[in-house]
Design a protein around this motif. Structure first.
Motif, short mmCIF file in Angstrom:
data_model
loop_
_atom_site.label_atom_id
_atom_site.label_comp_id
_atom_site.label_asym_id
_atom_site.label_seq_id
_atom_site.Cartn_x
_atom_site.Cartn_y
_atom_site.Cartn_z
N ARG A 181 -6.58 5.23 7.41
CA ARG A 181 -7.51 4.39 6.67
C ARG A 181 -7.20 2.90 6.83
O ARG A 181 -8.10 2.08 7.02
CB ARG A 181 -7.45 4.78 5.19
N ARG A 182 -5.92 2.55 6.77
CA ARG A 182 -5.54 1.13 6.76
C ARG A 182 -5.36 0.56 8.17
O ARG A 182 -5.59 -0.62 8.39
CB ARG A 182 -4.22 0.94 5.98
N GLY A 224 -2.90 9.97 6.37
CA GLY A 224 -4.20 9.56 5.84
C GLY A 224 -4.26 8.06 5.59
O GLY A 224 -5.24 7.40 5.93
N LEU A 225 -3.20 7.54 4.98
CA LEU A 225 -3.18 6.10 4.68
C LEU A 225 -3.17 5.28 5.97
O LEU A 225 -3.88 4.28 6.08
CB LEU A 225 -1.95 5.76 3.82
N LEU A 248 -8.62 3.17 11.44
CA LEU A 248 -10.07 3.04 11.29
C LEU A 248 -10.59 1.62 11.39
O LEU A 248 -11.61 1.38 12.06
CB LEU A 248 -10.54 3.70 9.99
N HIS A 307 0.79 -1.24 0.00
CA HIS A 307 0.00 0.00 0.00
C HIS A 307 0.82 1.28 0.00
O HIS A 307 0.29 2.34 -0.30
CB HIS A 307 -0.98 -0.01 1.18
#
Lengths: 245, 215
Positions: free
Chosen positions: B131-132, B127-128, B135, A109
């Motif tokens: 999100r990953r 942010g990543l 959250l 990712h």
């Protein structure tokens, strides 16, 4: 100047409010060096380590990484962090992912590499740290030593140029310390550049190229571990060593 | 026996009311989750102005009765040609969003700081990592209070009867007044609510169990 240093720190200062944690730190880590930072708790060694991958931002001074002076204004710190692996005292594995997913997460990712390749690399890394049989297990089912080895594999998955270890064995039961240290030793033998905050004097003696003694936010003494441990020049170093050895 | 015949006689109408109650709840909570997530992010943004905006929103919702909010939405939105259904849904969503915002804020902040640091140390942007890493864990932790809020929303939807929507409660009081027998129909509607809440509780439990399988 042609000497290939990995990280060079010049006159680094860091305060938390009124607390001056790092005072004029100068340190150079060359490629394939293994440097152990030792010192009492509160001496600033963990903060120094965290400054090296910009989890803490310096107040003043320079951090030169692979020849480039890194500033948050001019550099994408995320890109720099991709090259600086970090292993934490409390592992911080991602509990909602399996062991394999933990190791695959960042290459997949952050680097956005193809999944097949990432998976194969992750499996190889888990094999290397001796946890192939735990691929599909969630971290909560692992022992502390296993968790820390997964954390090491997770950091290595980004193929970092340097690895930082923040007291990697301090949270482990004594009988589990050995497996983590031997993984780290293996890594050192492969030529990985490592900076290790540790209380394991045996490890420092055996593996480190340099030992750095910190006290009250300053570097007091730097030397080859044998010299530093056997013939400390500074009284403060002597006192510290007497208390831990 | 009398009560039972009444139950049998009226169930087609009650089921219609139950469907409306169900729709009001599901749609409003669905929207409220997004509102809640949005304001939870404002609250943890560490940007003073954004935090204030979230605080004001939560203050407004907590400081006024839901029935007042529903009437304001009803008269305000129907004047803009928005349907009765949607004005109630938005009123309920506005209300529940504030409580869900606090649920999310709490669950996000309850995740160990080391998780974010571990993500950042691997080169993730904030942010990543949010999100990953954060959250997914926060959602899991938010499930029990979220399920609770869902049940509260289900019962609160009865206030839609005040603006004339034929959801469960309105069906009951209409039968009650038509037949001069409030008590029977109130007992009957209580059973409908209990069954709905029971179904929701079981659903929430199942989701929690599934999510917990990794811990």
């Amino acid at each position: 100047m042609s000497e290939s240093y990995m990280i060079k720190v010049e006159k680094l200062n860091k305060s938390f409010g009124d607390l001056h944690v790092l005072k004029d730190i100068d340190i150079t880590v060359k490629e394939s060096d293994v440097v152990c930072l030792i010192g009492a708790s509160g001496s600033g060694k963990s903060t120094l380590l965290r400054c090296l991958n910009f989890l803490e931002l310096k107040d003043s001074g320079n951090i030169i990484f692979e020849g480039e002076k890194v500033e948050k204004e001019t550099h994408d710190l995320n890109k720099v962090r991709e090259k600086v692996g970090m292993v934490f005292q409390h592992f911080h594995l991602f509990p909602h992912m399996t062991v394999l997913e933990n190791v695959m997460e960042a290459p997949l990712h952050v680097k956005k590499l193809p999944k097949d390749q990432v998976k194969k690399d992750a499996q190889d890394l888990l094999k290397k740290v001796g946890l192939s049989d735990k691929e599909n297990v969630y971290p909560s089912k692992l022992s502390g030593g296993q968790k820390q080895r997964v954390a090491i594999a997770r950091a290595l998955a980004m193929k970092p140029d340097i690895m930082l270890f923040d007291e990697p064995t301090s949270a482990l039961d004594p009988e589990l310390v050995g497996e983590v240290l031997s993984t780290m030793k293996e890594l050192a033998l492969e030529g990985m550049t490592m900076v290790v905050v540790t209380h394991e004097m045996g490890f420092a003696r055996e593996v480190a190229d340099w030992a750095v003694y910190m006290h009250d936010g300053r570097i007091v003494e730097v030397g080859h571990p044998e010299d530093l441990f056997n013939n400390p020049k500074e009284q403060r170093t002597k006192n510290f060593l007497d208390s831990v050895l | 026996m009398d009560l039972f015949t009444k139950f049998i006689d009226t169930y087609p109408v009650f089921l219609k009311g139950m469907l409306l109650t169900f729709q009001l709840t599901i749609v409003s909570v669905f929207i409220a989750i997004f509102i809640g997530l949005f304001f939870a992010f404002l609250k943890i943004s560490r940007v003073k102005v954004l935090e204030w905006i979230a605080d004001i929103y939560i203050f407004l919702v907590r400081g006024t009765p839901l029935v007042v909010q529903i009437f304001i939405f009803y008269f305000g939105l129907t004047a803009l040609d928005i349907s009765q259904f949607w004005s109630v849904v938005l009123g309920l969503a506005f209300h529940n969003g504030a409580y869900i915002a606090e649920i999310f804020r709490g669950s996000i902040q309850s995740i160990d700081k080391g998780q974010m640091e571990a993500g950042r140390s691997l080169g993730m942007t904030a942010g990543l990592a949010m999100r990953r890493i954060i959250l997914p864990q926060a959602f899991r932790r938010a499930m029990p209070p979220l399920g609770n809020q869902f049940i509260i929303a289900l019962k609160d939807s009865s206030l839609a009867s005040f603006i004339g929507m034929y959801e469960l409660f309105n069906v009951a009081t209409t039968y009650g007044s038509n037949e001069y027998d409030y008590m029977s129909y109130l007992l009957i509607v209580a059973v409908y609510y209990l069954v709905l809440v029971l179904i929701f509780s079981i659903l929430v439990n199942m989701i929690e169990k599934r999510m917990a399988s990794s811990d």
